[in-house]
Design a protein around this motif. Structure first.
Motif: not given
Length: 216
Positions: A77-80, A82-87, A109-119, A211-216
């Motif tokens: 719910s916080t990280i925008g 999210i498809s740009h990152y590998t955790f 992370l397994r649960m987070a991927k269930i919530i958002n498959s882009s993770l 603020l969390f901004d992983f600038g790509v």
């Protein structure tokens, strides 16, 4: 409680003495050492996450699962973008063959991927031998080099890895595990950007005065 991501900046970086200005790290909450779960919601969250396997079957063990789900929701719910990152989770202190093995970071992370498959998450780093958990001892804590010497890379998981790696752990204390992970991953993936994400950072009572901004 609504958690928000906060960057480790120059005002608090000194409380995590293995970190330097080149380390980009974020955390959700502050864990206060030497205090019980009732001290704060973050203390309660972390202590629930750290419930060991010896508590399986006991009534309070269900709170571990609830904590895992809660942190997964915090991430998604916080990280925008999210498809740009590998955790990449920091491996637990015990190896997979150890009866005390606890994969809570991977479970989040397994649960987070269930919530958002882009993770995308990968257990790229494994430990060769079990060690004493950092929160279980205050004496003779290993250096980043000591920790890194116990790591093995699962090279079978490298294909298709994203250009930004998020090292994911529950609590940032001195920063030794983060630095070990960062150095180890850069040996094998020198071109990727690496940053850290923590459920909480340790804020010692003695340190509170001084603020969390992983600038790509």
């Amino acid at each position: 409680m609504t958690y928000r991501l906060t960057q480790i900046d120059e005002l608090i970086r000194g409380q995590h003495h293995h970190l330097d200005a080149g380390d980009l790290c974020y955390f959700f909450g502050e864990y206060t050492a030497r205090q019980r779960a009732a001290y704060s919601e973050t203390n309660q969250l972390i202590m629930n996450l750290k419930k060991g396997n010896e508590r399986r079957g006991l009534q309070d063990y269900r709170y571990k699962g609830a904590a895992i789900n809660h942190v997964a929701q915090m991430i998604t719910s916080t990280i925008g973008n999210i498809s740009h990152y590998t955790f990449v989770p920091v491996p637990p202190s015990k190896c997979r063959t150890d009866e005390a093995y606890d994969d809570r970071m991977t479970a989040i992370l397994r649960m987070a991927k269930i919530i958002n498959s882009s993770l995308d998450f990968r257990e790229l780093v494994l430990q060769n031998h079990s060690t004493i958990a950092s929160h279980a001892t205050t004496a003779n804590r290993p250096t980043p080099d000591d920790i890194m010497a116990n790591y093995t890379l699962d090279a079978s998981l490298l294909a298709g890895i994203r250009g930004n790696i998020v090292i994911f752990d529950d609590v940032l204390t001195a920063g030794s595990h983060f630095k070990a992970m960062k150095q180890f991953l850069h040996q094998h993936l020198p071109e990727v950007n690496i940053l850290g994400l923590f459920v909480a950072r340790t804020a010692r009572e003695a340190d509170l005065t001084s603020l969390f901004d992983f600038g790509v």
